[in-house]
Scaffold this active site. Structure first.
Site, PDB file in Angstrom:
ATOM      1  N   HIS A 247       0.852  -1.188   0.000  1.00  0.00           N
ATOM      2  CA  HIS A 247       0.000   0.000   0.000  1.00  0.00           C
ATOM      3  C   HIS A 247       0.884   1.233   0.000  1.00  0.00           C
ATOM      4  O   HIS A 247       1.947   1.236   0.621  1.00  0.00           O
ATOM      5  CB  HIS A 247      -0.899   0.006   1.251  1.00  0.00           C
ATOM      6  CG  HIS A 247      -2.067   0.916   1.111  1.00  0.00           C
ATOM      7  ND1 HIS A 247      -1.993   2.252   1.395  1.00  0.00           N
ATOM      8  CD2 HIS A 247      -3.332   0.678   0.683  1.00  0.00           C
ATOM      9  CE1 HIS A 247      -3.173   2.802   1.152  1.00  0.00           C
ATOM     10  NE2 HIS A 247      -3.999   1.883   0.723  1.00  0.00           N
TER      11      HIS A 247
ATOM     12  N   ASP B 160      -7.934  -5.560   0.285  1.00  0.00           N
ATOM     13  CA  ASP B 160      -8.420  -6.422  -0.788  1.00  0.00           C
ATOM     14  C   ASP B 160      -8.040  -7.884  -0.621  1.00  0.00           C
ATOM     15  O   ASP B 160      -8.552  -8.732  -1.351  1.00  0.00           O
ATOM     16  CB  ASP B 160      -7.868  -5.928  -2.139  1.00  0.00           C
ATOM     17  CG  ASP B 160      -8.528  -4.641  -2.569  1.00  0.00           C
ATOM     18  OD1 ASP B 160      -9.728  -4.484  -2.290  1.00  0.00           O
ATOM     19  OD2 ASP B 160      -7.848  -3.786  -3.161  1.00  0.00           O
TER      20      ASP B 160
HETATM   21  N1  ACO Z   1       3.996  -7.616  -4.834  1.00  0.00           N
HETATM   22  C1  ACO Z   1       5.337  -7.608  -5.060  1.00  0.00           C
HETATM   23  N2  ACO Z   1       6.113  -6.530  -4.893  1.00  0.00           N
HETATM   24  C2  ACO Z   1       5.515  -5.393  -4.510  1.00  0.00           C
HETATM   25  C3  ACO Z   1       4.131  -5.333  -4.267  1.00  0.00           C
HETATM   26  C4  ACO Z   1       3.373  -6.497  -4.446  1.00  0.00           C
HETATM   27  N3  ACO Z   1       2.058  -6.502  -4.221  1.00  0.00           N
HETATM   28  N4  ACO Z   1       3.811  -4.079  -3.902  1.00  0.00           N
HETATM   29  C5  ACO Z   1       4.944  -3.375  -3.896  1.00  0.00           C
HETATM   30  N5  ACO Z   1       5.982  -4.172  -4.272  1.00  0.00           N
HETATM   31  C6  ACO Z   1       7.415  -3.783  -4.344  1.00  0.00           C
HETATM   32  C7  ACO Z   1       7.712  -3.015  -5.611  1.00  0.00           C
HETATM   33  O1  ACO Z   1       8.119  -3.862  -6.637  1.00  0.00           O
HETATM   34  C8  ACO Z   1       8.809  -2.088  -5.140  1.00  0.00           C
HETATM   35  O2  ACO Z   1       9.992  -2.818  -5.064  1.00  0.00           O
HETATM   36  P1  ACO Z   1      11.423  -2.105  -5.390  1.00  0.00           P
HETATM   37  O3  ACO Z   1      11.599  -1.071  -4.312  1.00  0.00           O
HETATM   38  O4  ACO Z   1      12.420  -3.201  -5.346  1.00  0.00           O
HETATM   39  O5  ACO Z   1      11.271  -1.478  -6.754  1.00  0.00           O
HETATM   40  C9  ACO Z   1       8.395  -1.726  -3.708  1.00  0.00           C
HETATM   41  O6  ACO Z   1       7.647  -2.877  -3.258  1.00  0.00           O
HETATM   42  C10 ACO Z   1       7.558  -0.478  -3.589  1.00  0.00           C
HETATM   43  O7  ACO Z   1       6.405  -0.640  -4.413  1.00  0.00           O
HETATM   44  P2  ACO Z   1       5.781   0.495  -5.294  1.00  0.00           P
HETATM   45  O8  ACO Z   1       5.059  -0.118  -6.442  1.00  0.00           O
HETATM   46  O9  ACO Z   1       6.799   1.552  -5.596  1.00  0.00           O
HETATM   47  O10 ACO Z   1       4.747   1.103  -4.244  1.00  0.00           O
HETATM   48  P3  ACO Z   1       3.528   2.042  -4.576  1.00  0.00           P
HETATM   49  O11 ACO Z   1       3.232   2.780  -3.336  1.00  0.00           O
HETATM   50  O12 ACO Z   1       3.787   2.841  -5.813  1.00  0.00           O
HETATM   51  O13 ACO Z   1       2.346   1.023  -4.927  1.00  0.00           O
HETATM   52  C11 ACO Z   1       0.573  -0.510  -4.689  1.00  0.00           C
HETATM   53  C12 ACO Z   1       1.380   0.619  -4.035  1.00  0.00           C
HETATM   54  C13 ACO Z   1       0.086  -0.078  -6.085  1.00  0.00           C
HETATM   55  C14 ACO Z   1      -0.676  -0.792  -3.839  1.00  0.00           C
HETATM   56  C15 ACO Z   1       1.463  -1.775  -4.796  1.00  0.00           C
HETATM   57  O14 ACO Z   1       1.838  -2.191  -3.512  1.00  0.00           O
HETATM   58  C16 ACO Z   1       0.771  -2.917  -5.554  1.00  0.00           C
HETATM   59  O15 ACO Z   1       0.849  -2.973  -6.771  1.00  0.00           O
HETATM   60  N6  ACO Z   1       0.077  -3.858  -4.819  1.00  0.00           N
HETATM   61  C17 ACO Z   1      -0.663  -4.916  -5.466  1.00  0.00           C
HETATM   62  C18 ACO Z   1      -2.002  -4.388  -5.960  1.00  0.00           C
HETATM   63  C19 ACO Z   1      -2.965  -4.155  -4.825  1.00  0.00           C
HETATM   64  O16 ACO Z   1      -3.144  -4.967  -3.941  1.00  0.00           O
HETATM   65  N7  ACO Z   1      -3.625  -2.978  -4.888  1.00  0.00           N
HETATM   66  C20 ACO Z   1      -4.636  -2.598  -3.891  1.00  0.00           C
HETATM   67  C21 ACO Z   1      -4.146  -1.419  -3.108  1.00  0.00           C
HETATM   68  S1  ACO Z   1      -5.249  -1.026  -1.806  1.00  0.00           S
HETATM   69  C22 ACO Z   1      -6.543  -0.352  -2.556  1.00  0.00           C
HETATM   70  O17 ACO Z   1      -6.529   0.303  -3.556  1.00  0.00           O
HETATM   71  C23 ACO Z   1      -7.809  -0.611  -1.922  1.00  0.00           C
END
Ligand code: ACO
Length: 435
Positions: A312, A369
């Site tokens: 998140h 979720d």
């Molecule tokens: N699985 C694997 N790796 C992940 C995940 C994940 N679910 N989420 C984040 N990471 C990793 C990224 O690859 C990144 O790694 P790095 O630093 O080596 O590049 C690091 O963790 C930071 O992630 P970002 O994508 O930069 O974080 P951001 O804040 O931009 O994204 C998000 C947040 C979109 C929710 C992300 O965690 C994600 O894609 N999660 C899966 C989708 C999801 O569950 N979305 C629902 C969110 S809650 C909602 O809307 C109700």
């Protein structure tokens, strides 16, 4: 509103040989703000913050999140207390008006909602022209936009009476619309709301009642659905809410602003994640994948696989909503007599992730979720309906945030700047001179 009303000193910023004084906005809790508006005029620099990692788009009194401590409060009330004691419509009033309603106000609001759940025959027609295979979020976005066509007396964004009417119409008709989207996909006749049934009972009956049969569900079913809607009701400046505010900042009407929120919510990185989680868990089960092997795929950047329902932007600890939903999932499945191996897989995946360095270092925890789909599935909803359920839950938040934005006398149309990195001026080349 602030526990500490003392003025915050301005921030002195040194840029080259200039010292700039920037005003500050004191937060009642959380991060204070530094007003960067004069930066452009005084330095010629714009602030660049892709993804808004450090940009507050507004000051808001509605929802507070402490992502490190796993805290979520609506108007100061902890989500855990609201989930246990409140109802969805009461929370809607709380979000929009700022205070818990008195009993008579709540009753009057529920009666007003009850009166408007009905959709005219003309409106019902639109569901028959949408392709049956359309994703429910596509139909939902179209239907919310269509509301602007059906209720022209409630379109004036600057007229409080029109906004109040649009608020009630949208909250009242959304469950009916979502139930019709489902019934149409199933090929079943559309039902009418019944006066005297609660909001949630009407929604569940209009969704699930089969021709010639009664629809009955245990109390735990209705309570769980109501609680899930409460948990989704607002989440400050997330992607869909920011979209609603941005569209509304052009004084677009409430319906068309919310339709933009529906579009944003459909994305798999936002509300679409609940459907994606279920598809992911089904994929693990159907292909008999060991959760540890699946995790290796997730950690391999080249695979492009993410652990859906994890991570998140704001929470860097357990999402407090996920904690409630996780407890609820076990209880609801037991009460409904449903055994779902996807719940066991989800528990296993969570355990593996929480003890893996990749997730620990990045502070990735289950978000709301991760477990919701399992409850919705036990209730009988197909995965494609999970995100519309999220939209129903988020509706009061979108409306409250839009109303806060439109009522702000200092409000301005949202119009970000950019840093242009394209070609400098060049001259048009006739077609026969191009390679
Ligand atoms: N699985 C694997 N790796 C992940 C995940 C994940 N679910 N989420 C984040 N990471 C990793 C990224 O690859 C990144 O790694 P790095 O630093 O080596 O590049 C690091 O963790 C930071 O992630 P970002 O994508 O930069 O974080 P951001 O804040 O931009 O994204 C998000 C947040 C979109 C929710 C992300 O965690 C994600 O894609 N999660 C899966 C989708 C999801 O569950 N979305 C629902 C969110 S809650 C909602 O809307 C109700």
């Amino acid at each position: 509103m602030s526990a500490d009303d003392r003025e915050l000193a301005p921030i002195r910023l040194e840029i080259g040989d200039k010292v700039i004084e920037l005003a500050t906005t004191r937060a009642s809790q959380g991060n204070h703000g530094m007003v960067i508006t004069p930066l452009l005029q005084q330095t010629g620099l714009v602030s660049l913050d892709p993804g808004f990692l450090n940009t507050a788009a507004c000051a808001s009194q509605i929802t507070f999140i402490d992502g490190d401590a796993g805290i979520l409060r609506y108007r100061g009330y902890p989500i855990e207390q609201l989930a246990e004691h409140s109802t969805f419509l009461e929370v809607a009033l709380l979000l929009m008006r700022g205070e818990l309603p008195a009993a008579r106000d709540l009753e009057a609001f529920e009666t007003r909602i009850d009166k408007h759940m009905y959709l005219s025959d003309d409106f019902r027609q639109i569901f028959s022209v949408m392709p049956r295979r359309a994703h429910p979020m596509a139909t939902l976005g179209a239907a919310v936009n269509m509301m602007a066509g059906f209720y022209p007396e409630s379109l004036d964004s600057l007229d409080p009476a029109a906004v109040s009417l649009a608020t009630v119409l949208m909250l009242a008709k959304m469950p009916t619309i979502i139930s019709y989207i489902y019934r149409r996909a199933q090929g079943n006749a559309l039902l009418y709301p019944k006066h005297g049934q609660s909001y949630i009972e009407n929604f569940a009956r209009m969704t699930f009642q089969l021709p010639g049969e009664r629809f009955d569900a245990p109390e735990v079913f209705y309570r769980a659905l109501d609680t899930l809607l409460i948990l989704h009701a607002d989440h400050e400046q997330n992607c869909s809410t920011s979209s609603v505010r941005l569209i509304g900042s052009a004084q677009a009407n409430l319906y068309m602003s919310v339709a933009g929120g529906v579009s944003a919510l459909s994305g798999p990185l936002h509300g679409g994640a609940n459907e994606a989680v279920l598809n992911m868990l089904s994929h693990i089960r159907d292909n008999d994948i060991d959760p540890k092997d699946f995790m290796n795929q997730v950690k391999d950047r080249r695979s492009g696989v993410r652990l859906m329902g994890f991570g998140h932007r704001v929470y860097k600890s357990y999402d407090p909503r996920a904690a409630i939903v996780k407890r609820q999932a076990d209880a609801v499945l037991e009460a409904l007599g449903v055994k779902d191996e996807l719940l066991d897989i989800a528990h296993e995946v969570e355990q593996v992730a929480l003890s893996d360095d990749y997730f620990i270092e990045r502070r990735l925890y289950p978000n709301v979720d991760f477990y919701t789909g399992i409850i919705y599935r036990a209730m009988g909803f197909p995965a494609s309906m999970f995100t519309p359920l999220f939209a129903l839950g988020r509706l009061p938040g979108w409306i409250a945030q839009w109303r806060e934005m439109i009522a702000d006398p200092a409000g301005k149309i949202g119009r970000p700047r950019q840093v242009y990195v394209g070609y400098p001026k060049r001259d048009y080349l006739p077609l026969d001179q191009r390679k």
